[in-house]
Design a protein around this motif. Structure first.
Motif, PDB file in Angstrom:
ATOM      1  N   VAL A 145      -7.681  -0.373 -19.842  1.00 51.34           N
ATOM      2  CA  VAL A 145      -6.926   0.692 -19.222  1.00 51.34           C
ATOM      3  C   VAL A 145      -7.198   0.329 -17.491  1.00 51.34           C
ATOM      4  N   PHE A 146      -5.470  -0.136 -17.076  1.00 50.33           N
ATOM      5  CA  PHE A 146      -5.220  -0.729 -15.365  1.00 50.33           C
ATOM      6  C   PHE A 146      -5.039   0.367 -14.976  1.00 50.33           C
ATOM      7  N   GLU A 147      -5.601   0.859 -13.594  1.00 52.87           N
ATOM      8  CA  GLU A 147      -4.861   2.503 -12.730  1.00 52.87           C
ATOM      9  C   GLU A 147      -4.363   1.349 -11.708  1.00 52.87           C
ATOM     10  N   VAL A 148      -3.176   1.453 -11.332  1.00 52.87           N
ATOM     11  CA  VAL A 148      -2.297   0.900 -10.543  1.00 52.87           C
ATOM     12  C   VAL A 148      -2.077   1.934  -9.466  1.00 52.87           C
ATOM     13  N   GLU A 149      -2.016   1.781  -7.438  1.00 55.58           N
ATOM     14  CA  GLU A 149      -1.271   2.342  -6.548  1.00 55.58           C
ATOM     15  C   GLU A 149       0.059   1.576  -6.470  1.00 55.58           C
ATOM     16  N   VAL A 150       0.848   2.376  -6.776  1.00 52.48           N
ATOM     17  CA  VAL A 150       2.289   2.724  -5.305  1.00 52.48           C
ATOM     18  C   VAL A 150       2.312   2.531  -3.929  1.00 52.48           C
ATOM     19  N   LEU A 153      14.898   3.518   3.090  1.00 52.92           N
ATOM     20  CA  LEU A 153      13.310   3.840   3.866  1.00 52.92           C
ATOM     21  C   LEU A 153      13.378   2.332   4.720  1.00 52.92           C
ATOM     22  N   LYS A 154      14.362   1.002   3.927  1.00 51.69           N
ATOM     23  CA  LYS A 154      13.700  -0.195   5.039  1.00 51.69           C
ATOM     24  C   LYS A 154      13.039  -1.041   4.207  1.00 51.69           C
ATOM     25  N   LEU A 155      11.922  -0.348   3.584  1.00 50.31           N
ATOM     26  CA  LEU A 155      10.204  -0.523   3.107  1.00 50.31           C
ATOM     27  C   LEU A 155      10.860  -1.448   1.312  1.00 50.31           C
ATOM     28  N   SER A 156       9.886  -2.492   1.065  1.00 52.83           N
ATOM     29  CA  SER A 156       9.274  -2.384  -0.050  1.00 52.83           C
ATOM     30  C   SER A 156       8.462  -2.164  -0.317  1.00 52.83           C
ATOM     31  N   PRO A 157       8.347  -1.274  -1.958  1.00 55.42           N
ATOM     32  CA  PRO A 157       7.055  -1.190  -2.514  1.00 55.42           C
ATOM     33  C   PRO A 157       6.358  -1.911  -2.873  1.00 55.42           C
ATOM     34  N   ARG A 158       4.688  -1.874  -2.874  1.00 55.24           N
ATOM     35  CA  ARG A 158       3.698  -3.141  -3.100  1.00 55.24           C
ATOM     36  C   ARG A 158       2.831  -2.180  -3.873  1.00 55.24           C
ATOM     37  N   ILE A 209       4.353   2.359   0.320  1.00 58.22           N
ATOM     38  CA  ILE A 209       5.490   2.154   0.813  1.00 58.22           C
ATOM     39  C   ILE A 209       4.846   2.465   2.223  1.00 58.22           C
ATOM     40  N   GLY A 210       5.540   0.992   2.977  1.00 62.56           N
ATOM     41  CA  GLY A 210       4.993   1.228   4.423  1.00 62.56           C
ATOM     42  C   GLY A 210       3.410   1.530   3.909  1.00 62.56           C
ATOM     43  N   GLU A 211       2.737   2.463   4.978  1.00 65.16           N
ATOM     44  CA  GLU A 211       1.000   2.863   5.413  1.00 65.16           C
ATOM     45  C   GLU A 211       0.685   4.222   3.903  1.00 65.16           C
ATOM     46  N   ALA A 212       1.717   4.199   3.264  1.00 70.39           N
ATOM     47  CA  ALA A 212       1.645   5.426   2.373  1.00 70.39           C
ATOM     48  C   ALA A 212       1.750   5.361   1.401  1.00 70.39           C
ATOM     49  N   VAL A 213       0.148   5.947   0.649  1.00 69.64           N
ATOM     50  CA  VAL A 213       0.631   5.847  -0.883  1.00 69.64           C
ATOM     51  C   VAL A 213       0.901   6.491  -1.602  1.00 69.64           C
ATOM     52  N   TYR A 214       2.487   6.543  -2.334  1.00 74.98           N
ATOM     53  CA  TYR A 214       3.354   7.693  -2.979  1.00 74.98           C
ATOM     54  C   TYR A 214       2.813   7.948  -4.338  1.00 74.98           C
ATOM     55  N   ALA A 215       2.088   7.496  -5.162  1.00 80.03           N
ATOM     56  CA  ALA A 215       1.756   7.599  -6.065  1.00 80.03           C
ATOM     57  C   ALA A 215       0.652   6.409  -7.594  1.00 80.03           C
ATOM     58  N   ARG A 216      -0.116   7.230  -7.995  1.00 83.32           N
ATOM     59  CA  ARG A 216      -1.060   6.114  -8.623  1.00 83.32           C
ATOM     60  C   ARG A 216      -0.437   6.688 -10.421  1.00 83.32           C
TER      61      ARG A 216
END
Length: 260
Positions: free
Chosen positions: A198-203, A179-184, A205-212
């Motif tokens: 308990v921490f909930e984190v989302e990842v 994708l030529k992008l870095s995950p955030r 890539i670009g503008e899309a949320v891929y997972a929590r």
């Protein structure tokens, strides 16, 4: 910081970097975005794009040098992957934020008002320009020393193996390749008592949320979210690679019927 003079910006940069520029015009050039030059042509300033070009090579050289020193015998292909885990847009922007570089930049009015001082791409480019200016002003030794200060901990982590073959690293490599992008990663919530959160984190890539995903700490949650994202990306890749199955039209001929 908007009202700082040009000289004050250079002085602040020197203080934060721990270096002195023998050519202070280079420091000012490193802080000057092209949008500022376009709006202030009477000041005869240069934008930082050429220094960014040079700084990109400087940081690659410095990190490559340290990895080779730290990892004798490691083949070229693995060294390249290790460097990619250290030198990428998000990592450069993180270092720029630690230096509060954004507040020193000379930006055009529109760029400044649209949040340019905190854009990953703009901060990463500015940091590379600063490294290019340090190199031109003082040579390789001060540039290496600055890279050591800014990236030394991460170089050591990757070189010692702590950063290898984990889900975040694998996702970083796959996202860059495909994708030529870095995950955030972003903490969505913290629940539970202080001793058992308990921490909930989302990842994203670009503008899309891929997972929590959840974890007992941020690192654990980030690893879990990265793992889920990898699985999703691989599933998507497999579905694209698989030939489509064409369902028969009701009442129409079966795929097994001989041609008319």
């Amino acid at each position: 910081m908007e009202k700082m003079t040009l000289a004050e910006r250079v002085q602040a940069l020197e203080t934060r970097l721990g270096v002195q520029f023998s050519k202070r015009d280079l420091a000012l050039e490193a802080l000057t975005h092209k949008t500022y030059v376009n709006e202030n042509r009477d000041q005869n300033l240069k934008d930082n794009q050429r220094l960014e070009f040079l700084g990109d090579a400087v940081v690659d050289l410095a990190v490559s040098h340290r990895l080779m020193d730290r990892c004798p015998g490691v083949p070229e292909g693995e060294l390249t992957k290790m460097r990619a885990r250290i030198v990428h847009e998000e990592g450069l922007a993180r270092v720029a934020r630690s230096l509060r570089l954004g507040e020193l930049l000379l930006l055009g009015r529109g760029e400044s008002q649209s949040g340019g001082r905190d854009k990953n791409s703009l901060l990463a480019d500015a940091l590379e320009a600063v490294l290019g200016a340090v190199y031109l002003s003082g040579g390789l030794d001060p540039a290496l020393a600055l890279v050591d200060r800014c990236f030394g901990e991460l170089v050591e982590e990757v070189a010692s193996g702590a950063g290898r073959l984990d889900y975040k690293t694998l996702l970083q490599e796959l996202a860059h390749e495909r994708l030529k992008l870095s995950p955030r990663y972003r903490v969505v919530s913290e629940t539970g008592p202080e001793h058992s959160k308990v921490f909930e984190v989302e990842v994203c890539i670009g503008e899309a949320v891929y997972a929590r995903a959840n974890g007992r700490n941020k690192k654990e949650a980030e690893q879990a979210a990265a793992r889920s994202t990898l699985e999703r990306l691989k599933t998507e890749e497999a579905s694209v690679a698989s030939p489509a199955v064409v369902a028969p039209v009701p009442g129409g001929p079966s795929p097994d019927d001989p041609p008319a």
